[in-house]
Design a protein around this motif. Structure first.
Motif, PDB file in Angstrom:
ATOM      1  N   LEU A 208      25.524  39.752  28.535  1.00 30.61           N
ATOM      2  CA  LEU A 208      26.787  39.052  28.748  1.00 30.61           C
ATOM      3  C   LEU A 208      27.839  39.687  27.844  1.00 30.61           C
ATOM      4  O   LEU A 208      27.620  39.864  26.638  1.00 30.61           O
ATOM      5  N   VAL A 209      28.984  40.060  28.421  1.00 33.27           N
ATOM      6  CA  VAL A 209      30.005  40.787  27.663  1.00 33.27           C
ATOM      7  C   VAL A 209      31.398  40.283  28.022  1.00 33.27           C
ATOM      8  O   VAL A 209      31.598  39.613  29.041  1.00 33.27           O
ATOM      9  N   ALA A 210      32.363  40.610  27.175  1.00 35.94           N
ATOM     10  CA  ALA A 210      33.777  40.488  27.521  1.00 35.94           C
ATOM     11  C   ALA A 210      34.195  41.816  28.138  1.00 35.94           C
ATOM     12  O   ALA A 210      33.684  42.876  27.755  1.00 35.94           O
ATOM     13  N   GLU A 211      35.118  41.770  29.088  1.00 39.25           N
ATOM     14  CA  GLU A 211      35.474  42.970  29.842  1.00 39.25           C
ATOM     15  C   GLU A 211      36.972  42.987  30.106  1.00 39.25           C
ATOM     16  O   GLU A 211      37.572  41.962  30.409  1.00 39.25           O
ATOM     17  N   THR A 212      37.563  44.160  29.983  1.00 37.99           N
ATOM     18  CA  THR A 212      38.982  44.329  30.294  1.00 37.99           C
ATOM     19  C   THR A 212      39.133  45.168  31.549  1.00 37.99           C
ATOM     20  O   THR A 212      38.575  46.259  31.638  1.00 37.99           O
ATOM     21  N   ASP A 213      39.858  44.629  32.526  1.00 32.60           N
ATOM     22  CA  ASP A 213      40.172  45.388  33.731  1.00 32.60           C
ATOM     23  C   ASP A 213      41.463  46.155  33.472  1.00 32.60           C
ATOM     24  O   ASP A 213      42.534  45.562  33.365  1.00 32.60           O
ATOM     25  N   MET A 214      41.356  47.465  33.341  1.00 28.90           N
ATOM     26  CA  MET A 214      42.515  48.326  33.099  1.00 28.90           C
ATOM     27  C   MET A 214      42.749  49.249  34.284  1.00 28.90           C
ATOM     28  O   MET A 214      43.114  50.406  34.120  1.00 28.90           O
ATOM     29  N   SER A 215      42.522  48.750  35.477  1.00 32.19           N
ATOM     30  CA  SER A 215      42.675  49.598  36.658  1.00 32.19           C
ATOM     31  C   SER A 215      44.057  50.212  36.759  1.00 32.19           C
ATOM     32  O   SER A 215      44.213  51.320  37.263  1.00 32.19           O
ATOM     33  N   SER A 216      45.077  49.498  36.279  1.00 37.70           N
ATOM     34  CA  SER A 216      46.445  50.008  36.373  1.00 37.70           C
ATOM     35  C   SER A 216      46.631  51.285  35.559  1.00 37.70           C
ATOM     36  O   SER A 216      47.552  52.067  35.817  1.00 37.70           O
ATOM     37  N   VAL A 217      45.753  51.531  34.586  1.00 36.14           N
ATOM     38  CA  VAL A 217      45.835  52.748  33.777  1.00 36.14           C
ATOM     39  C   VAL A 217      45.645  53.983  34.653  1.00 36.14           C
ATOM     40  O   VAL A 217      46.133  55.072  34.331  1.00 36.14           O
ATOM     41  N   ARG A 218      44.973  53.831  35.784  1.00 34.82           N
ATOM     42  CA  ARG A 218      44.737  54.977  36.665  1.00 34.82           C
ATOM     43  C   ARG A 218      46.018  55.474  37.328  1.00 34.82           C
ATOM     44  O   ARG A 218      46.017  56.522  37.971  1.00 34.82           O
ATOM     45  N   SER A 219      47.110  54.725  37.172  1.00 42.42           N
ATOM     46  CA  SER A 219      48.394  55.212  37.682  1.00 42.42           C
ATOM     47  C   SER A 219      49.063  56.160  36.693  1.00 42.42           C
ATOM     48  O   SER A 219      50.093  56.758  37.004  1.00 42.42           O
TER      49      SER A 219
END
Length: 407
Positions: A208-219
């Motif tokens: 079980l972990v904390a997670e950051t969605d940084m998909s916008s960084v791919r721009s």
């Protein structure tokens, strides 16, 4: 009716289209976090659609360039599954598939922390002096451990001295404080680059972990993605470095050694890039890949279908040839890594867990007037909470897929 004579136009959502590298470019919606790698032919089709050309005109342009008509129906279906298509003719799709049985579009779901924070307020985090300080942190740790190997964190450092239950609670709290600091670092540095992310609770297999969605960084251009991806590990490394410095200064009492042990464990786990760890995203960026993890699992699924003499489940025809070659190699790492990770839990972790539960139940049966009862009760509560939340998170992630950029 064939695509060559279809008069419909297609309306797409605003898309980011990256630079063409090795015959492919990344295309995605930063607000949903969905990005895919498409060959130049696919990019040209998307640009024609964005110009408002009909499907017949798009097909004719493609045939004139490449000598054959494209399969626009399959291509549009793929775009539709990614959530890129707003409308085809008079049929409007809004923000994702609505038809029964359609695959849900991955989304950036979670707590949108720091999204309204002006980027210029934290831009110093990616300034040259700050980046030089990051490098200094990483160089200082091996230098200290080489000079003083006795300071290397060990498993016994996890014993804080508060008793069995007290140590378990304290380590759980310390672990989550460090994990949240790790994720906040991702969010702040992504914001410094002008992007935003979301924080959520997730899992890495049975962890079980904390997670950051940084998909916008791919721009961003690839060279500017490394800082957000490495920010979490750098925070953890900084916490480890401060712990080592305090021990060098004579402050060697708990919880300082425990913090150092937890930080080192976290950094080592990030090296397991057969999961979506920080190192995985660094490698994917460095190798200029698209959705490596998803495409690799699709490749593995197709290979299993082939062995079972069943039809292929996934169409990988739009994946660039260069990436397919890497996927074949990565599939070995992925399958072996996951098998070893799960295998060691089944062979060692699960029997230990069963033994722990059995002993705890025995101690609870002894009554609340014994120390063993309260130790066992607290430990059982932590175990139930961990695996209970893990099960809920895993189920939600299966029902509501997240984007490839979630790390």
């Amino acid at each position: 009716m064939t695509s060559a004579v279809r008069p419909e136009t297609v309306t797409l959502f605003p898309l980011h289209i990256g630079e063409v590298e090795d015959g492919a470019a990344e295309v995605g919606r930063p607000e949903t976090g969905v990005f895919v790698s498409l060959p130049e032919q696919g990019i040209e089709i998307i640009r024609d659609l964005q110009l408002g050309l009909t499907l017949g005109e798009v097909s004719a342009n493609f045939a004139r360039r490449y000598g054959e008509a494209p399969d626009l129906d399959d291509f549009l279906t793929a775009l539709r599954d990614c959530g890129f298509v707003r409308q085809v003719g008079q049929e409007r799709f809004d923000d994702g598939p609505e038809e029964v049985g359609a695959a849900p579009v991955p989304q950036m779901r979670g707590w949108r922390l720091f999204a309204t924070l002006p980027a210029e307020r934290v831009s110093w985090l990616v300034s040259r002096p700050a980046l030089a300080a990051w490098v200094a942190v990483w160089l200082a740790i091996p230098a200290i451990l080489l000079a003083r190997p006795d300071l290397t964190p060990r498993g016994t450092d996890g014993r804080i001295g508060l008793g069995v239950a007290g140590d378990a609670v304290a380590l759980t709290i310390l672990t989550w404080v460090l994990l949240l600091g790790h994720e906040f670092a991702h969010l702040l540095v992504a914001r410094a680059r002008g992007c935003s992310g979301v924080l959520r609770i997730s899992h890495r297999l049975y962890l079980l972990v904390a997670e950051t969605d940084m998909s916008s960084v791919r721009s961003l251009p690839r060279a500017k993605r490394y800082a957000p991806y490495l920010a979490g590990m750098t925070f953890t490394a900084l916490a480890l470095l401060l712990s080592l410095v305090m021990r060098l200064s004579g402050v060697d009492s708990q919880p300082i050694p425990a913090i150092a042990f937890l930080c080192l464990t976290t950094l080592l786990l990030e090296l397991a890039f057969f999961m979506r760890t920080d190192v995985y995203y660094v490698v994917v960026t460095w190798l200029r890949l698209g959705n490596l993890m998803t495409d690799t699992w699709h490749f593995v699924g197709n290979q299993l279908a082939r062995l079972l003499r069943r039809p292929r489940r996934y169409d990988l025809s739009t994946v660039p040839a260069r990436e397919l070659r890497i996927i074949r190699w990565y599939s070995l790492i992925l399958v072996v890594g996951v098998a070893v990770f799960i295998g060691q839990f089944v062979l060692f972790g699960l029997p230990l867990l069963v033994s722990f539960v059995r002993d705890s139940v025995t101690k609870i049966a002894s009554g609340p007037d014994t120390v063993g009862f309260w130790d066992a009760a607290v430990l059982l509560l932590l175990a139930v909470a961990h695996f209970g939340v893990l099960g809920v998170v895993a189920l939600l992630r299966r029902l509501r897929p997240v984007a490839e950029g979630a790390r």
